[in-house]
Design an enzyme around this catalytic site. Structure first.
Site, PDB file in Angstrom:
ATOM      1  N   GLU A 159       0.362  -7.028 -12.420  1.00 37.35           N
ATOM      2  CA  GLU A 159       1.717  -6.541 -12.745  1.00 37.35           C
ATOM      3  C   GLU A 159       2.771  -7.641 -12.948  1.00 37.35           C
ATOM      4  OE1 GLU A 159       2.737  -3.732  -9.672  1.00 37.35           O
ATOM      5  OE2 GLU A 159       1.097  -2.407 -10.163  1.00 37.35           O
ATOM      6  N   GLU A 264      -7.720   1.773 -11.984  1.00 38.60           N
ATOM      7  CA  GLU A 264      -7.112   2.538 -10.877  1.00 38.60           C
ATOM      8  C   GLU A 264      -6.846   3.977 -11.303  1.00 38.60           C
ATOM      9  OE1 GLU A 264      -3.747   0.471  -9.168  1.00 38.60           O
ATOM     10  OE2 GLU A 264      -4.645  -1.492  -9.490  1.00 38.60           O
TER      11      GLU A 264
HETATM   12  C1  XIL Z   1      -1.481   1.046  -3.467  1.00 42.60           C
HETATM   13  C2  XIL Z   1      -2.405   1.547  -2.355  1.00 42.60           C
HETATM   14  O1  XIL Z   1      -3.223   2.562  -2.876  1.00 42.60           O
HETATM   15  C3  XIL Z   1      -1.596   2.053  -1.191  1.00 42.60           C
HETATM   16  O2  XIL Z   1      -2.459   2.388  -0.093  1.00 42.60           O
HETATM   17  C4  XIL Z   1      -0.607   0.973  -0.737  1.00 42.60           C
HETATM   18  O3  XIL Z   1       0.223   1.499   0.284  1.00 42.60           O
HETATM   19  C5  XIL Z   1       0.248   0.523  -1.887  1.00 42.60           C
HETATM   20  O4  XIL Z   1      -0.584   0.071  -2.966  1.00 42.60           O
HETATM   21  N1  XIL Z   1      -0.988  -0.489  -8.305  1.00 42.60           N
HETATM   22  C6  XIL Z   1      -1.874  -1.330  -7.693  1.00 42.60           C
HETATM   23  C7  XIL Z   1      -2.450  -0.950  -6.387  1.00 42.60           C
HETATM   24  O5  XIL Z   1      -2.275  -2.331  -8.297  1.00 42.60           O
HETATM   25  O6  XIL Z   1      -2.715  -2.072  -5.580  1.00 42.60           O
HETATM   26  C8  XIL Z   1      -1.562   0.008  -5.633  1.00 42.60           C
HETATM   27  O7  XIL Z   1      -2.265   0.439  -4.480  1.00 42.60           O
HETATM   28  C9  XIL Z   1      -1.177   1.178  -6.516  1.00 42.60           C
HETATM   29  C10 XIL Z   1      -0.408   0.714  -7.717  1.00 42.60           C
END
Ligand code: XIL
Length: 375
Positions: A159, A264
């Protein structure tokens, strides 16, 4: 009589084996899509350490790649300059070895879940770029080196591009401009020469963001550094993005010469009353009953609609199976999904393929029927 039995037995055995349904080698996600792309899940620390037998079965049978949802993030694995927390990540590696699965490292350099000492001194002033690069180098050397040979690929930088276009104005960026990104790729390639290296971001279906990511990845290569792929996070809604938007990004990234990973994936089914796109953690809203309408369960009609949405998405993935390396779901089951707490806390969401009892949902069934049986 014994003679007759002996005669009959082999015959019944043959008949039985013919009439019995053929053992279907495509009865789980990873086998169903084996020829197309890998199928992964992100695991929480609980999934890794305290899983129930049912969770264990799901993890080992459905997926061929695992990602650490949180335990390899900087604040978890390297909270203080001289403190490393390797216990749970080590367990993840062990688990994957037992299951013969690949592990994706998430993530080396990200502005969230980052200890303050990385970017600020004790007085709260930003550190200078030399200090920042030193911190990044130490971190990557330690972590990527420890797991070298065990990690299939690293989300090296997560990001770094802003939603408005251009680079995100993170503390990393305020200190060094975009240079921290190149440093991270340089150090990662040295620390684990075998691991694939990815740039990962959300809202990659947006043409400007996708173009920015490709431009960045191309510049990484032009500088003589290694980057293998681009990760599209895929925290999506029921109606957004469109299949066409996703397809455009797949084609662009492939044409630019980078592997494509959907890193994701989840599909939010709750009302989306926020004026935001993407998955920016700092967007966090108050919940209210209107925004949390399915506390008692997912209505069948919505389960069906979500199934259709997942099916459309997987039809597209299947169509471009030659361009897509991996599709990873962000979590194992609805109960433990981060989408219960983001973008508003304490809601009951249903974004994944398995319900709160680890049973496959309609969406699972519909993803498993994307390829029509030959007629
Ligand atoms: C999220 C996790 O799923 C949560 O448990 C944590 O509290 C916050 O982060 N983008 C990403 C991930 O790259 O690392 C994030 O994961 C969600 C958004």
């Amino acid at each position: 009589m014994w003679n007759r039995l002996i005669l009959i037995l082999p015959v019944t055995a043959v008949v039985f084996s013919c009439t019995r349904p053929k053992l279907d080698s495509k009865d789980n996600l990873r086998n169903y899509y084996r020829e197309d792309f890998k199928i992964g899940a992100a695991l929480s620390a609980d999934d890794i350490v305290q899983k129930t037998p049912l969770e264990s079965k799901l993890i080992s049978e459905e997926f061929n790649t695992l990602t650490a949802e949180n335990v390899m993030k900087w604040e978890e694995i390297h909270p203080l300059p001289d403190v490393f927390e390797y216990d749970v990540p080590d367990e993840l590696i062990k688990l994957a070895k037992i299951n013969k699965q690949e592990v994706i490292g998430h993530t080396l350099v990200w502005h969230n879940q980052l200890p303050e000492w990385v970017v600020q001194d004790e007085q709260g002033n930003l550190v200078d770029s030399t200090t920042l690069f030193q911190h990044i180098e130490n971190h990557i050397n330690a972590v990527a080196n420890r797991y070298s040979g065990d990690i299939k690929g690293w989300d090296v930088v997560n990001e770094a591009i802003s939603d408005q276009g251009g680079y995100r104005n993170s503390k990393f960026y305020q200190i060094s401009g975009k240079e921290f990104i190149f440093k991270a790729f340089e150090y990662a390639a040295k620390a684990d020469p075998e691991a694939e290296l990815y740039y990962n971001d959300y809202s990659m279906y947006r043409p400007e963001k996708c173009d920015d990511a490709i431009r960045l990845a191309t510049e990484i290569r032009k500088r003589g550094l290694r980057i293998d792929g681009i990760g599209m996070q895929a925290h999506w809604q029921m109606n957004s993005p469109t299949i066409e938007q996703i397809e455009t990004s797949i084609l662009k990234i492939h044409k630019a010469g980078f592997q494509i990973h959907f890193t994701e994936l989840d599909i939010d089914v709750l009302p989306y009353a926020y004026n935001i796109e993407g998955a920016n953690l700092s967007d966090n809203f108050e919940s209210n009953p209107k925004l949390n309408p399915y506390k008692e369960g997912l209505p069948d009609s919505l389960a069906e609609a979500q199934g259709k949405r997942y099916q459309e998405i997987f039809k597209l993935f299947y169509k471009h199976g030659d361009k897509i390396e991996r599709v990873t779901f962000w979590g194992l089951d609805d109960g433990s999904s981060w989408k219960n707490d983001w973008p508003a806390k304490g809601r009951t969401n249903y974004p994944l393929l398995f319900d709160r009892d680890f049973k496959p949902k309609k969406a699972y069934e519909m993803i498993m029927s994307v390829k029509k049986e030959p007629t």
